[in-house]
Design a protein around this motif. Sequence first.
Motif, PDB file in Angstrom:
ATOM      1  N   PRO A 103       0.822  -1.223   0.000  1.00 44.44           N
ATOM      2  CA  PRO A 103       0.000   0.000   0.000  1.00 44.44           C
ATOM      3  C   PRO A 103       0.848   1.262   0.000  1.00 44.44           C
ATOM      4  O   PRO A 103       1.919   1.311   0.611  1.00 44.44           O
ATOM      5  CB  PRO A 103      -0.812  -0.134   1.298  1.00 44.44           C
ATOM      6  N   GLU A 126      -1.547   1.228  -4.441  1.00 43.62           N
ATOM      7  CA  GLU A 126      -0.580   0.214  -4.032  1.00 43.62           C
ATOM      8  C   GLU A 126       0.431   0.009  -5.153  1.00 43.62           C
ATOM      9  O   GLU A 126       0.176   0.380  -6.302  1.00 43.62           O
ATOM     10  CB  GLU A 126      -1.272  -1.109  -3.682  1.00 43.62           C
ATOM     11  N   GLU A 139       4.589  -0.526   4.175  1.00 40.87           N
ATOM     12  CA  GLU A 139       3.963   0.468   3.302  1.00 40.87           C
ATOM     13  C   GLU A 139       5.062   1.271   2.615  1.00 40.87           C
ATOM     14  O   GLU A 139       6.231   1.202   3.004  1.00 40.87           O
ATOM     15  CB  GLU A 139       3.058   1.395   4.110  1.00 40.87           C
TER      16      GLU A 139
END
Length: 224
Positions: A103, A126, A139
Amino acid sequence: MLTLKATKRDIRSKTPQKVRAEGFLPSVVYGPSAKNEAISVSLLDFQKIYKEAGESSLIQLDLDSKKVNVLIHDIEQDPITLRPIHADFYAVDMKKEIHAKIPLIFIGESPAVKAEGALILKVLQELDVTALPEDLPREISVNIELLAKTGDRLTVSNLSLPKGVKTRAHAEDIVAIAEAPRVLEESVVAAATEEAVAEVKTEAEVKKAEKEAKQKEASAAEGK
């Protein structure tokens, strides 16, 4: 690394419904580092770990005193409560690269928003990457401060990837754009116009139907 306690599950003697009734989540573990096996984990513990690790961070299953490095690969949810009712754990080979979707987290404040009232259009949510399991990030940050004026774009080439992480996306793929506010206003006006036209059309159709009904009544009366 986060650790989740797991136990083997006998699918012949205990149904998934019974497992859930006892507060556990029926699951399976599979992959190059483990044989396919039915297991169960504490639902409460799973929810806590999933909230922190997501599907891109490595966790460790403590399966009958055996440690298995896994990724949460897939979750089935109850369509009404959205609570997990089944989970897949993918056992990884720590020496082999794997593919994962990470993400994107948008940080900072765009000068284009402050100075021009621009709107930030987030094209990608993403990023498809390749890395060794231990190098997978939770992330990837996207600094929108680079969007200095309306029309500026952030592409994959602008992203700062962690060491050992490669992306499968093209460098020119757009991540975010600073859009002029009038673009959105025009789309809103267009949508409102379409809705108004639809309402007028509907009203006209209703009046037409009423008129035809009255004509039929009049014709019937004359027939009598």
